[in-house]
Design a protein around this motif. Structure first.
Motif, PDB file in Angstrom:
ATOM      1  N   GLY A 202       0.806  -1.213   0.000  1.00 56.24           N
ATOM      2  CA  GLY A 202       0.000   0.000   0.000  1.00 56.24           C
ATOM      3  C   GLY A 202       0.834   1.256   0.000  1.00 56.24           C
ATOM      4  O   GLY A 202       1.977   1.272   0.441  1.00 56.24           O
ATOM      5  N   MET A 203       0.233   2.311  -0.513  1.00 57.76           N
ATOM      6  CA  MET A 203       0.873   3.621  -0.579  1.00 57.76           C
ATOM      7  C   MET A 203      -0.168   4.663  -0.185  1.00 57.76           C
ATOM      8  O   MET A 203      -1.321   4.600  -0.619  1.00 57.76           O
ATOM      9  N   ARG A 204       0.231   5.596   0.658  1.00 63.99           N
ATOM     10  CA  ARG A 204      -0.717   6.612   1.102  1.00 63.99           C
ATOM     11  C   ARG A 204      -0.935   7.678   0.022  1.00 63.99           C
ATOM     12  O   ARG A 204      -0.089   7.899  -0.842  1.00 63.99           O
ATOM     13  N   GLY A 205      -2.078   8.334   0.114  1.00 60.79           N
ATOM     14  CA  GLY A 205      -2.362   9.450  -0.762  1.00 60.79           C
ATOM     15  C   GLY A 205      -1.893  10.756  -0.134  1.00 60.79           C
ATOM     16  O   GLY A 205      -1.378  10.780   0.993  1.00 60.79           O
ATOM     17  N   LEU A 206      -2.110  11.868  -0.847  1.00 57.41           N
ATOM     18  CA  LEU A 206      -1.602  13.149  -0.372  1.00 57.41           C
ATOM     19  C   LEU A 206      -2.512  14.289  -0.816  1.00 57.41           C
ATOM     20  O   LEU A 206      -2.892  14.377  -1.980  1.00 57.41           O
ATOM     21  N   VAL A 207      -2.863  15.132   0.155  1.00 56.43           N
ATOM     22  CA  VAL A 207      -3.504  16.416  -0.111  1.00 56.43           C
ATOM     23  C   VAL A 207      -2.586  17.488   0.459  1.00 56.43           C
ATOM     24  O   VAL A 207      -2.163  17.412   1.608  1.00 56.43           O
ATOM     25  N   GLN A 341     -10.330   6.969   1.929  1.00 56.16           N
ATOM     26  CA  GLN A 341     -10.474   8.421   1.946  1.00 56.16           C
ATOM     27  C   GLN A 341     -10.477   8.956   0.516  1.00 56.16           C
ATOM     28  O   GLN A 341      -9.731   8.483  -0.341  1.00 56.16           O
ATOM     29  N   GLN A 342     -11.282   9.968   0.281  1.00 48.56           N
ATOM     30  CA  GLN A 342     -11.380  10.588  -1.030  1.00 48.56           C
ATOM     31  C   GLN A 342     -10.720  11.962  -0.979  1.00 48.56           C
ATOM     32  O   GLN A 342     -11.031  12.780  -0.104  1.00 48.56           O
ATOM     33  N   THR A 343      -9.830  12.229  -1.916  1.00 49.17           N
ATOM     34  CA  THR A 343      -9.076  13.478  -1.870  1.00 49.17           C
ATOM     35  C   THR A 343      -9.990  14.702  -1.955  1.00 49.17           C
ATOM     36  O   THR A 343      -9.770  15.687  -1.236  1.00 49.17           O
ATOM     37  N   ASP A 344     -11.015  14.640  -2.801  1.00 45.73           N
ATOM     38  CA  ASP A 344     -11.894  15.809  -2.928  1.00 45.73           C
ATOM     39  C   ASP A 344     -12.690  16.038  -1.655  1.00 45.73           C
ATOM     40  O   ASP A 344     -12.910  17.184  -1.231  1.00 45.73           O
ATOM     41  N   ALA A 371      -3.708  16.607  -6.012  1.00 49.99           N
ATOM     42  CA  ALA A 371      -3.774  15.575  -4.975  1.00 49.99           C
ATOM     43  C   ALA A 371      -3.416  14.202  -5.536  1.00 49.99           C
ATOM     44  O   ALA A 371      -3.531  13.947  -6.739  1.00 49.99           O
ATOM     45  N   THR A 372      -3.001  13.325  -4.642  1.00 54.85           N
ATOM     46  CA  THR A 372      -2.689  11.938  -4.989  1.00 54.85           C
ATOM     47  C   THR A 372      -3.543  11.018  -4.133  1.00 54.85           C
ATOM     48  O   THR A 372      -3.593  11.170  -2.910  1.00 54.85           O
ATOM     49  N   ARG A 373      -4.207  10.066  -4.749  1.00 52.05           N
ATOM     50  CA  ARG A 373      -5.065   9.145  -4.005  1.00 52.05           C
ATOM     51  C   ARG A 373      -4.254   7.990  -3.438  1.00 52.05           C
ATOM     52  O   ARG A 373      -3.219   7.605  -3.992  1.00 52.05           O
ATOM     53  N   PRO A 374      -4.738   7.405  -2.340  1.00 49.54           N
ATOM     54  CA  PRO A 374      -4.063   6.218  -1.787  1.00 49.54           C
ATOM     55  C   PRO A 374      -4.396   4.986  -2.606  1.00 49.54           C
ATOM     56  O   PRO A 374      -5.358   4.971  -3.378  1.00 49.54           O
ATOM     57  N   PRO A 410       2.446   8.209  -8.022  1.00 51.83           N
ATOM     58  CA  PRO A 410       1.449   8.182  -9.092  1.00 51.83           C
ATOM     59  C   PRO A 410       0.753   6.840  -9.274  1.00 51.83           C
ATOM     60  O   PRO A 410      -0.047   6.689 -10.185  1.00 51.83           O
ATOM     61  N   ALA A 411       1.056   5.865  -8.414  1.00 49.71           N
ATOM     62  CA  ALA A 411       0.447   4.545  -8.573  1.00 49.71           C
ATOM     63  C   ALA A 411      -1.080   4.622  -8.556  1.00 49.71           C
ATOM     64  O   ALA A 411      -1.766   3.907  -9.297  1.00 49.71           O
ATOM     65  N   ALA A 412      -1.620   5.505  -7.710  1.00 57.67           N
ATOM     66  CA  ALA A 412      -3.075   5.601  -7.613  1.00 57.67           C
ATOM     67  C   ALA A 412      -3.703   6.107  -8.897  1.00 57.67           C
ATOM     68  O   ALA A 412      -4.838   5.745  -9.223  1.00 57.67           O
ATOM     69  N   ASP A 413      -2.983   6.942  -9.658  1.00 55.44           N
ATOM     70  CA  ASP A 413      -3.508   7.389 -10.947  1.00 55.44           C
ATOM     71  C   ASP A 413      -3.671   6.206 -11.897  1.00 55.44           C
ATOM     72  O   ASP A 413      -4.655   6.116 -12.641  1.00 55.44           O
TER      73      ASP A 413
END
Length: 465
Positions: A202-207, A341-344, A371-374, A410-413
């Motif tokens: 897993g990889m965390r997202g970022l806002v 969690q949703q970035t928006d 933003a980057t999603r998890p 960028p994995a979540a993209d």
């Protein structure tokens, strides 16, 4: 489960070891620093070098894809089995800036072999981990007698990861038909240590946001006006202080909505790792730990969301005193997100939270970066089990354990746009010094990555049917 014989793979890898390392060293000499405009031509040259080498490897389709920034490289080698699953391997060919004056023991773009290690910028992050797929694929073919891989294999190697992949999502949306895949394999991660092989799940997202706060139209006298008008520096401090409650939970209403909780099974898997908190604190350059109550250090950095103050400022910063109420202040915040969690939604929650806490008399501008999603790989996914089996064979039957990474990428993209699960395959270790002086890769581990890739394609070809 794989049809690839272990001894045949290892023999092939050892026979081609020197040529493989020589080619990698040649690529590492190209200073493909995406952050520095003077290296724009080098980043392009790096892409062209890789494209030529993938053609030499045998990929029948190899293309350099332009973007609004740096170019990416795409390659494809279809299986001769039309029912075979499709796997897309992701990595990047750009690197961090590096200068001898930064503390390097030798020229960062003149690869140096010493004590079983290869020192150079990009050796681990990420050219070495991209390049092991070339020899791994050739070993897979040689050991099985195939003329094409056991899976439909695609590679996408971008050139802007080290500057935040600003054009990556647009690229994959534009090229979606060519990138369609059943699973995505990210080779831009690492293992727990040299002696504890692991797979990241897993990889965390970022806002990321910045809050500019404005009070009086100019700095004003704190004696004449203090206590009667709002102070933007005080507001910045109060916002920072209100981010967490007494248990170090993020105190923004709605922040945790939708979160996928850490399962008991994964907590047990984390606990199996040989974690030494005192040693970890040394790498963190910290004298103590602090975080959300009820979670271990590893759980906090891998599987829980966070809020951090990255920068705060305003008012007089010079020597001595200056009795003012400053005209403005600044607060920079980042939020690491976990699955669910949703970035928006987080951006909306942060916006409401700020609006409720900024008093009358203070104007503010709140801006969010891209933003980057998890993303999270289910532990029972058959492709993950293939990675574990392939790595176990490369590491001579050692138990393969599981980690996550606290960072974002960028994995979540790829997961969002392609609608395919993301898996991680990396052999780098913490001592490799990503982004630091004297970056290196352990040659023996790099060759373990080659062997893992060689075993993986046959295993995946069966597991994903």
């Amino acid at each position: 489960m794989s049809e690839t014989p272990d001894s045949a793979v290892r023999t092939y890898v050892q026979q081609h070891r020197d040529a493989f390392l020589g080619d990698l060293a040649e690529w590492l000499r190209i200073p493909s620093v995406s952050a520095q405009p003077e290296h724009e031509g080098d980043v392009r040259r790096s892409a062209e070098w890789l494209a030529a080498k993938l053609t030499e490897t045998g990929f029948p389709v190899v293309e350099v894809w332009p973007t609004a920034g740096a170019p990416a490289v795409f390659a494809e080698w279809p299986s001769d089995d039309p029912q075979a699953p499709t796997v897309l391997v992701y990595g990047h060919h750009d690197v961090q800036p590096a200068e001898l004056a930064d503390g390097w023991h030798s020229d960062p773009f003149e690869p140096r072999f010493a004590d079983g290690r290869l020192y150079a910028r990009g050796a681990a992050d990420d050219k070495g981990q991209v390049f092991f797929h070339t020899l791994g694929l050739r070993a897979h073919l040689a050991a099985t007698g195939r003329t094409a891989p056991a899976v439909h294999l695609k590679l996408l190697v971008e050139g802007e990861e080290e500057v935040g992949s600003p054009h990556f999502r647009a690229l994959i949306e534009q090229r979606l038909p060519q990138l369609a895949a059943d699973v995505v394999m990210v080779s831009d991660t690492g293992m727990w240590s040299e002696t504890t092989p692991t797979v990241c799940t897993g990889m965390r997202g970022l806002v990321d946001c910045e809050i500019q706060l404005y009070g009086p139209e100019q700095d004003i006298h704190s004696g004449a006006f203090g206590g009667a008008v709002p102070n933007p520096a005080t507001v910045a401090a109060r916002l920072a202080g209100a981010l967490h409650d007494a248990d170090e939970r993020v105190a923004i209403p709605g922040f945790y909505d939708g979160i996928t909780p850490l399962s008991d099974a994964e907590r047990e898997l984390f606990a199996e790792l040989p974690f030494d908190e005192a040693e970890w604190l040394k790498t963190a350059h910290s004298s103590g730990t602090l975080g959300e109550a009820g979670y271990s250090t590893l759980e906090r950095i891998w599987a829980r969301p966070t809020a951090e103050v990255n920068g705060i400022g305003g008012g007089y910063q010079g020597a001595g005193g200056k009795t003012i109420i400053p005209a403005s202040a600044l607060l920079k915040l980042t939020f690491r997100l976990v699955e669910g969690q949703q970035t928006d939604a987080v951006e909306v929650a942060v916006s409401r939270w700020v609006a409720e806490r900024v008093p009358d008399g203070i104007r503010y501008d709140l801006t969010f970066a891209a933003a980057t999603r998890p993303c999270l790989t289910p532990l029972d996914h058959p492709a993950l089990q293939s990675v574990v089996r392939a790595m176990g064979r490369a590491f001579d039957g050692q138990k393969i354990r599981f980690t996550r990474t606290g960072g974002s990428g960028p994995a979540a993209d790829l997961q969002d746009v392609l609608g395919a699960p993301v898996l991680f395959l990396g052999i780098s270790v913490p001592s490799d010094g990503w982004h630091a002086p004297n970056e290196k890769v352990e040659v023996d581990l790099l060759l373990k990555g080659v062997e893992t890739a060689a075993h993986l394609w046959g295993d995946l070809g069966q597991a994903l049917r």
